[in-house]
Design an enzyme around this catalytic site. Structure first.
Site, PDB file in Angstrom:
ATOM      1  N   SER A   1       0.958  -0.897   0.157  1.00 13.05           N
ATOM      2  CA  SER A   1      -0.006   0.581   0.343  1.00 13.05           C
ATOM      3  C   SER A   1       1.065   1.265  -0.018  1.00 13.05           C
ATOM      4  CB  SER A   1      -0.722   0.650   1.282  1.00 13.05           C
ATOM      5  OG  SER A   1      -1.567   1.090   1.677  1.00 13.05           O
TER       6      SER A   1
ATOM      7  N   TYR B   1      -0.212  -0.833  11.294  1.00  6.78           N
ATOM      8  CA  TYR B   1      -1.193  -1.836   9.581  1.00  6.78           C
ATOM      9  C   TYR B   1      -0.172  -1.475   8.709  1.00  6.78           C
ATOM     10  CZ  TYR B   1      -3.094  -1.175   5.099  1.00  6.78           C
ATOM     11  OH  TYR B   1      -2.830  -1.444   3.479  1.00  6.78           O
TER      12      TYR B   1
ATOM     13  N   LYS C   1       2.425  -4.236   6.257  1.00  2.00           N
ATOM     14  CA  LYS C   1       2.724  -3.438   5.007  1.00  2.00           C
ATOM     15  C   LYS C   1       4.275  -3.438   4.869  1.00  2.00           C
ATOM     16  CE  LYS C   1      -1.299  -4.529   3.195  1.00  2.00           C
ATOM     17  NZ  LYS C   1      -1.659  -5.235   2.857  1.00  2.00           N
TER      18      LYS C   1
HETATM   19  C1  UD1 Z   1      -6.579   5.137   4.237  1.00  2.00           C
HETATM   20  C2  UD1 Z   1      -5.422   4.335   5.059  1.00  2.00           C
HETATM   21  C3  UD1 Z   1      -4.861   3.748   3.917  1.00  2.00           C
HETATM   22  C4  UD1 Z   1      -5.287   2.974   3.377  1.00  2.00           C
HETATM   23  C5  UD1 Z   1      -5.942   3.345   2.348  1.00  2.00           C
HETATM   24  C6  UD1 Z   1      -6.869   1.780   1.749  1.00  2.00           C
HETATM   25  C7  UD1 Z   1      -6.232   5.811   6.292  1.00  2.00           C
HETATM   26  C8  UD1 Z   1      -5.344   7.484   7.391  1.00  2.00           C
HETATM   27  N1  UD1 Z   1      -5.448   5.798   5.696  1.00  2.00           N
HETATM   28  O1  UD1 Z   1      -6.041   6.067   3.437  1.00  2.00           O
HETATM   29  O2  UD1 Z   1      -3.128   3.152   5.090  1.00  2.00           O
HETATM   30  O3  UD1 Z   1      -3.731   1.835   2.652  1.00  2.00           O
HETATM   31  O4  UD1 Z   1      -6.954   3.628   3.344  1.00  2.00           O
HETATM   32  O5  UD1 Z   1      -7.690   1.252   2.611  1.00  2.00           O
HETATM   33  O6  UD1 Z   1      -6.869   5.925   7.184  1.00  2.00           O
HETATM   34  N2  UD1 Z   1     -12.741  11.458   4.109  1.00  2.00           N
HETATM   35  C9  UD1 Z   1     -13.451  12.470   4.083  1.00  2.00           C
HETATM   36  N3  UD1 Z   1     -13.831  11.910   4.488  1.00  2.00           N
HETATM   37  C10 UD1 Z   1     -14.295  10.381   5.448  1.00  2.00           C
HETATM   38  C11 UD1 Z   1     -13.272   9.244   4.375  1.00  2.00           C
HETATM   39  C12 UD1 Z   1     -12.347  10.136   3.831  1.00  2.00           C
HETATM   40  O7  UD1 Z   1     -12.839  13.626   4.267  1.00  2.00           O
HETATM   41  O8  UD1 Z   1     -15.382   9.877   5.767  1.00  2.00           O
HETATM   42  C13 UD1 Z   1     -10.583  11.884   3.447  1.00  2.00           C
HETATM   43  C14 UD1 Z   1      -9.289  11.739   3.992  1.00  2.00           C
HETATM   44  O9  UD1 Z   1      -9.054  12.557   5.043  1.00  2.00           O
HETATM   45  C15 UD1 Z   1      -8.638  11.600   3.174  1.00  2.00           C
HETATM   46  C16 UD1 Z   1      -9.799  11.336   1.397  1.00  2.00           C
HETATM   47  O10 UD1 Z   1     -11.322  11.550   2.285  1.00  2.00           O
HETATM   48  O11 UD1 Z   1      -7.857  12.870   2.428  1.00  2.00           O
HETATM   49  C17 UD1 Z   1      -9.376   9.172   1.121  1.00  2.00           C
HETATM   50  O12 UD1 Z   1      -9.687   9.371   2.366  1.00  2.00           O
HETATM   51  P1  UD1 Z   1      -9.564   7.280   2.624  1.00  2.00           P
HETATM   52  O13 UD1 Z   1     -10.859   6.572   1.411  1.00  2.00           O
HETATM   53  O14 UD1 Z   1     -10.225   7.112   3.614  1.00  2.00           O
HETATM   54  O15 UD1 Z   1      -8.204   6.776   2.164  1.00  2.00           O
HETATM   55  P2  UD1 Z   1      -6.411   7.389   2.871  1.00  2.00           P
HETATM   56  O16 UD1 Z   1      -6.672   8.496   4.016  1.00  2.00           O
HETATM   57  O17 UD1 Z   1      -5.772   7.685   1.847  1.00  2.00           O
END
Ligand code: UD1
Length: 357
Positions: A124, A148, A152
């Site tokens: 990842s 987590y 990895k």
């Molecule tokens: C997350 C995980 C990462 C994992 C990846 C794939 C965290 C900190 N990181 O990545 O380790 O490999 O998923 O499963 O959890 N966001 C919102 N609202 C939400 C959800 C997300 O604003 O309800 C934003 C987040 O702040 C980020 C973006 O959307 O900026 C993407 O978030 P997300 O889909 O959770 O992915 P990652 O954080 O990149």
């Protein structure tokens, strides 16, 4: 000869199984369905018209796992199985080390014993921690921010050491950026249990009316509009990357590591806008505090995969949103509940018949 796919019923696993079957591979899936549903594999057989041999078992059950190697001629392993919820890993780190690290050690031991020394491993972009700059290339410093991510990173290091100890191994490590979307049929897709942690499944649950509004984590990042930027990649593009990685693994030796991303970042607000444009469904949202451990900007430099694997993401953000929505709107509750969907034929270690046969 067959490809053993661990965790094949999951989101990325099921889409990869579909591509493998379409590409003419025989596949065997080992999955404990702890965070997935056998229905996904049943649907893969419906789409492809091909059989999957399924072993419903835990990788930690060494004796059962050994029967898979004894019963089959396995050519290579694509190792998806593992736990992936960042927050849960902080609260229950031992569970993550046991499920991710121990399980990988056990399967590697069996692969060594049965001389199946070819593996594609699901890593990842989390291994880059909070990157100093973007785009992120494979040589960037690595750092885990939570258990987590540490699993990895540790597994990547274990696989490197394994190759040093035995040069017959061929290992391809794939570092995924943010997989979203679904197969164009709308018949398989992402089905997280409980409230989704990740952005796109959260958006689709808002769109389908199960969640009230999206909470956007942080509005003051140094990005185009203050919200976090990520490299979203269509899961079918990602799945196709596994076939090219498998080709490489089957025809070379050594450890090769590739980013699988598009090379383009979108902010949370841009994703919301793209979703609304692609589907016509309004997504209400509110800004909340940043999530701890989140990077402001994260997107890949995917040129190594393009040069060495001949892989390039083809699908854009609108298609990702349309396909995610087709899946969620056709399946508002995801796959049906496990208790209802488990087909006895699926829980035996034997070829299951094609649906409707
Ligand atoms: C997350 C995980 C990462 C994992 C990846 C794939 C965290 C900190 N990181 O990545 O380790 O490999 O998923 O499963 O959890 N966001 C919102 N609202 C939400 C959800 C997300 O604003 O309800 C934003 C987040 O702040 C980020 C973006 O959307 O900026 C993407 O978030 P997300 O889909 O959770 O992915 P990652 O954080 O990149």
């Amino acid at each position: 000869m067959a490809i053993l796919v661990t965790g094949g019923a999951g989101f990325i696993g099921s889409h990869t199984c579909l591509e493998l079957l379409s590409g003419g591979y025989d596949i065997i899936v080992v999955d404990n369905f702890s965070n997935s549903n056998p229905e996904s594999l049943k649907r893969v057989t419906e789409i492809t018209g091909k059989l999957i041999k399924i072993y419903p078992m835990d990788l930690l059950d060494l004796n059962s796992l050994e029967t898979v190697f004894l019963d089959n001629h396995i050519e290579a392993v694509i190792h998806f199985a593992g736990l992936k919820a960042v927050g849960e890993s902080v609260h229950d780190s031992l569970k993550y080390y046991k499920n991710n690290i121990t399980a990988t050690l056990l399967i590697c031991e069996l692969m060594q014993k049965y001389k199946v020394k070819k593996m594609v491993f699901s890593s990842s972009a989390t291994v880059y921690g909070l990157p100093d700059s973007v785009p992120i290339s494979e040589g960037f410093p690595l750092k885990a921010l939570n258990p987590y991510g540490r699993t990895k990173l540790m597994i990547e290091e274990i696989l490197q050491d394994l190759y040093v100890s035995d040069n017959e191994w061929s290992i391809t490590i794939l570092r995924y950026f943010n997989p979203i979307g679904a197969h164009e049929s709308g018949w398989i897709g992402e089905d997280p249990s409980g409230t989704p942690n990740n952005l796109m499944p959260y958006i689709t649950r808002v769109a389908v009316g199960q969640l009230k509004e999206l909470q956007i984590f942080g509005k003051d990042y140094a990005t185009v509009d203050g919200t976090g930027v990520r490299d979203y990649i269509h899961v079918v593009d990602l799945a196709k990357g596994h076939l090219l990685a498998l080709d490489k693994t089957l025809t070379s030796s050594g450890v090769h590591t590739y980013n699988l991303g598009t090379g383009r970042g979108y902010s949370v607000l841009e994703v919301v806008e793209a979703f609304e444009l692609a589907t016509g469904v309004h997504i209400p949202y509110k800004m909340v505090q940043p999530r701890s451990g989140d990077a402001a900007i994260c997107y890949a430099d995917p040129t190594k995969a393009e040069k060495e694997l001949n892989w390039k993401a083809a699908k854009g953000i609108i298609e990702m949103c349309q396909d995610a929505w087709r899946w969620q709107s056709n399946n508002p509750h995801g796959y049906v509940k496990k208790e209802e969907s488990v087909n006895p034929r699926l829980v035996q270690s034997e070829d299951f018949l094609l649906p409707n046969n």
